[in-house]
Design a protein around this motif. Structure first.
Motif, PDB file in Angstrom:
ATOM      1  N   ALA A 268      36.889   2.277 -12.404  1.00 39.82           N
ATOM      2  CA  ALA A 268      37.316   0.903 -12.144  1.00 39.82           C
ATOM      3  C   ALA A 268      37.408   0.652 -10.638  1.00 39.82           C
ATOM      4  N   GLN A 269      37.987   1.606  -9.919  1.00 38.88           N
ATOM      5  CA  GLN A 269      38.102   1.462  -8.464  1.00 38.88           C
ATOM      6  C   GLN A 269      36.716   1.448  -7.817  1.00 38.88           C
ATOM      7  N   LEU A 270      35.800   2.301  -8.300  1.00 42.06           N
ATOM      8  CA  LEU A 270      34.451   2.360  -7.733  1.00 42.06           C
ATOM      9  C   LEU A 270      33.725   1.034  -7.941  1.00 42.06           C
ATOM     10  N   THR A 271      33.838   0.458  -9.128  1.00 42.01           N
ATOM     11  CA  THR A 271      33.111  -0.790  -9.389  1.00 42.01           C
ATOM     12  C   THR A 271      33.757  -1.990  -8.702  1.00 42.01           C
ATOM     13  N   ARG A 272      35.052  -1.920  -8.432  1.00 36.17           N
ATOM     14  CA  ARG A 272      35.692  -3.034  -7.707  1.00 36.17           C
ATOM     15  C   ARG A 272      35.097  -3.183  -6.311  1.00 36.17           C
ATOM     16  N   THR A 273      34.736  -2.056  -5.727  1.00 34.38           N
ATOM     17  CA  THR A 273      34.233  -2.095  -4.345  1.00 34.38           C
ATOM     18  C   THR A 273      32.720  -2.221  -4.257  1.00 34.38           C
ATOM     19  N   THR A 274      32.062  -2.277  -5.414  1.00 37.22           N
ATOM     20  CA  THR A 274      30.594  -2.339  -5.400  1.00 37.22           C
ATOM     21  C   THR A 274      30.043  -3.522  -6.191  1.00 37.22           C
ATOM     22  N   VAL A 275      30.847  -4.535  -6.455  1.00 39.22           N
ATOM     23  CA  VAL A 275      30.354  -5.709  -7.185  1.00 39.22           C
ATOM     24  C   VAL A 275      29.215  -6.352  -6.381  1.00 39.22           C
ATOM     25  N   GLY A 276      28.101  -6.594  -7.053  1.00 33.09           N
ATOM     26  CA  GLY A 276      26.940  -7.169  -6.380  1.00 33.09           C
ATOM     27  C   GLY A 276      26.032  -6.125  -5.735  1.00 33.09           C
ATOM     28  N   ARG A 277      26.394  -4.852  -5.836  1.00 30.66           N
ATOM     29  CA  ARG A 277      25.583  -3.782  -5.257  1.00 30.66           C
ATOM     30  C   ARG A 277      25.149  -2.814  -6.353  1.00 30.66           C
ATOM     31  N   ASP A 278      24.285  -1.881  -5.976  1.00 27.18           N
ATOM     32  CA  ASP A 278      23.803  -0.882  -6.935  1.00 27.18           C
ATOM     33  C   ASP A 278      24.672   0.364  -6.894  1.00 27.18           C
ATOM     34  N   VAL A 279      24.727   1.049  -8.046  1.00 30.27           N
ATOM     35  CA  VAL A 279      25.341   2.375  -8.107  1.00 30.27           C
ATOM     36  C   VAL A 279      24.285   3.323  -8.676  1.00 30.27           C
ATOM     37  N   ALA A 280      24.232   4.510  -8.131  1.00 27.61           N
ATOM     38  CA  ALA A 280      23.217   5.483  -8.539  1.00 27.61           C
ATOM     39  C   ALA A 280      23.827   6.499  -9.504  1.00 27.61           C
TER      40      ALA A 280
ATOM     41  N   LEU B   3      28.217  16.488 -21.532  1.00 28.04           N
ATOM     42  CA  LEU B   3      26.958  16.347 -20.810  1.00 28.04           C
ATOM     43  C   LEU B   3      26.465  17.719 -20.380  1.00 28.04           C
ATOM     44  N   ALA B   4      25.173  17.935 -20.503  1.00 32.40           N
ATOM     45  CA  ALA B   4      24.616  19.241 -20.140  1.00 32.40           C
ATOM     46  C   ALA B   4      24.825  19.549 -18.662  1.00 32.40           C
ATOM     47  N   SER B   5      24.786  18.528 -17.844  1.00 36.04           N
ATOM     48  CA  SER B   5      25.030  18.676 -16.398  1.00 36.04           C
ATOM     49  C   SER B   5      25.945  17.549 -15.946  1.00 36.04           C
ATOM     50  N   PRO B   6      26.773  17.770 -14.942  1.00 36.58           N
ATOM     51  CA  PRO B   6      27.663  16.712 -14.474  1.00 36.58           C
ATOM     52  C   PRO B   6      26.873  15.469 -14.065  1.00 36.58           C
ATOM     53  N   LEU B   7      27.364  14.320 -14.495  1.00 39.32           N
ATOM     54  CA  LEU B   7      26.770  13.042 -14.120  1.00 39.32           C
ATOM     55  C   LEU B   7      27.542  12.507 -12.913  1.00 39.32           C
ATOM     56  N   GLN B   8      26.841  12.351 -11.792  1.00 37.72           N
ATOM     57  CA  GLN B   8      27.471  11.845 -10.571  1.00 37.72           C
ATOM     58  C   GLN B   8      27.111  10.376 -10.383  1.00 37.72           C
ATOM     59  N   ILE B   9      28.118   9.594 -10.030  1.00 36.51           N
ATOM     60  CA  ILE B   9      27.931   8.154  -9.835  1.00 36.51           C
ATOM     61  C   ILE B   9      28.310   7.820  -8.391  1.00 36.51           C
ATOM     62  N   PHE B  10      27.338   7.303  -7.648  1.00 36.72           N
ATOM     63  CA  PHE B  10      27.540   7.021  -6.224  1.00 36.72           C
ATOM     64  C   PHE B  10      27.275   5.545  -5.940  1.00 36.72           C
ATOM     65  N   PRO B  11      28.092   4.929  -5.104  1.00 38.66           N
ATOM     66  CA  PRO B  11      27.726   3.616  -4.582  1.00 38.66           C
ATOM     67  C   PRO B  11      26.506   3.746  -3.664  1.00 38.66           C
ATOM     68  N   VAL B  12      25.590   2.800  -3.763  1.00 41.93           N
ATOM     69  CA  VAL B  12      24.389   2.798  -2.912  1.00 41.93           C
ATOM     70  C   VAL B  12      24.681   1.965  -1.663  1.00 41.93           C
ATOM     71  N   MET B  13      24.573   2.599  -0.494  1.00 40.98           N
ATOM     72  CA  MET B  13      24.833   1.883   0.765  1.00 40.98           C
ATOM     73  C   MET B  13      23.635   1.007   1.122  1.00 40.98           C
ATOM     74  N   GLN B  14      22.446   1.584   1.038  1.00 40.11           N
ATOM     75  CA  GLN B  14      21.228   0.828   1.316  1.00 40.11           C
ATOM     76  C   GLN B  14      20.030   1.598   0.778  1.00 40.11           C
ATOM     77  N   THR B  15      18.893   0.907   0.718  1.00 42.12           N
ATOM     78  CA  THR B  15      17.660   1.549   0.260  1.00 42.12           C
ATOM     79  C   THR B  15      16.584   1.381   1.328  1.00 42.12           C
ATOM     80  N   SER B  16      15.650   2.314   1.310  1.00 41.14           N
ATOM     81  CA  SER B  16      14.524   2.227   2.243  1.00 41.14           C
ATOM     82  C   SER B  16      13.285   2.781   1.572  1.00 41.14           C
ATOM     83  N   PRO B  17      12.105   2.254   1.883  1.00 38.48           N
ATOM     84  CA  PRO B  17      10.881   2.735   1.231  1.00 38.48           C
ATOM     85  C   PRO B  17      10.613   4.201   1.573  1.00 38.48           C
ATOM     86  N   GLY B  18      10.006   4.889   0.600  1.00 41.27           N
ATOM     87  CA  GLY B  18       9.622   6.271   0.829  1.00 41.27           C
ATOM     88  C   GLY B  18      10.715   7.253   0.448  1.00 41.27           C
ATOM     89  N   ALA B  19      10.378   8.538   0.594  1.00 40.90           N
ATOM     90  CA  ALA B  19      11.328   9.596   0.279  1.00 40.90           C
ATOM     91  C   ALA B  19      12.402   9.673   1.347  1.00 40.90           C
TER      92      ALA B  19
END
Length: 224
Positions: free
Chosen positions: A169-181, A94-110
């Motif tokens: 695998a560990q990251l997705t076990r704790t985020t089933v039903g949620r978004d990952v960025a 990959l040209a740049s590192p791909l970071q994968i984060f669990p999403v805690m919550q979302t809110s409108p706007g920047a």
């Protein structure tokens, strides 16, 4: 009387000698003819034997050529398969590192300054994705567009390397039903929802509307 008889006797002897000579010449001619016939027969056998030998050599040459060609084709096929397999197994850098984060919550706007998150454009407008600790990937085993399960749809398939599969695998076990960025730098690439824990490293991102969008997502994930 006596003289006349003597003359007749000499004529008989000459005639007998002539017949003997003629018979001798006839026997010689017959012997010569037999000899020529045998020579011709031997020559015919020799020619036939030579032709048969040439035919056998020709068949042997054809068999050798066919076997050699078969071996060559098999060698090319094996070599091509090894090359193709090697290319399939070659990691995609990959040209740049791909970071994968669990999403805690979302809110409108920047996202406000100081927020641990990333802003991304959605169909409803700009959204702030608040993130928690994730993982970083620099290479993947494979990254491509593939046909989706529904007609006309296309997915993006990502195959992680064995060294990254356990953490994912560990990251997705704790985020089933949620978004990952999926983030590169400070740019949100995509934020798919985790439907189940992914333990084999085979990630399929669905929801791209067409092949062009899927291709663009692949390019973005590569950091280009």
């Amino acid at each position: 009387m006596t003289l006349r008889l003597d003359v007749e006797a000499d004529g008989d002897e000459d005639s007998t000698d002539a017949r003997r000579r003629e018979r001798s010449r006839a026997r010689q001619r017959e012997a010569a003819a037999v000899k020529r016939s045998r020579a011709e027969l031997r020559g015919g056998h020799a020619r036939q034997s030579g032709q048969e030998q040439a035919a056998r050599e020709h068949r042997a040459a054809l068999v050798t050529m066919v076997l050699t060609l078969g071996i060559l084709i098999a060698a090319v096929a094996v070599t091509g398969g090894l090359i193709a397999n090697s290319m399939r197994n070659r990691p995609v850098a990959l040209a740049s590192p791909l970071q994968i984060f669990p999403v805690m919550q979302t809110s409108p706007g920047a996202c406000p300054a100081g927020t641990q998150g990333v802003s991304g454009q959605t169909t409803t407008g700009l959204v702030c994705y608040q993130l928690t600790q994730g993982m970083s990937i620099r290479k993947v085993s494979d990254l491509r567009v593939q046909r989706g399960r529904t007609g006309g749809a296309y997915d993006v398939a990502v195959t992680l390397r064995p060294s990254d599969r356990k953490a994912f695998a560990q990251l997705t076990r704790t985020t089933v039903g949620r978004d990952v960025a999926f983030v590169i730098g400070n740019r949100l690439i995509t934020a798919p929802r985790v439907e189940m824990a992914i333990t084999d490293g085979k990630v399929v991102i669905t929801g791209t509307p067409d092949h062009a969008s899927a291709t663009r997502l692949v390019r973005d994930l590569k950091g280009h």
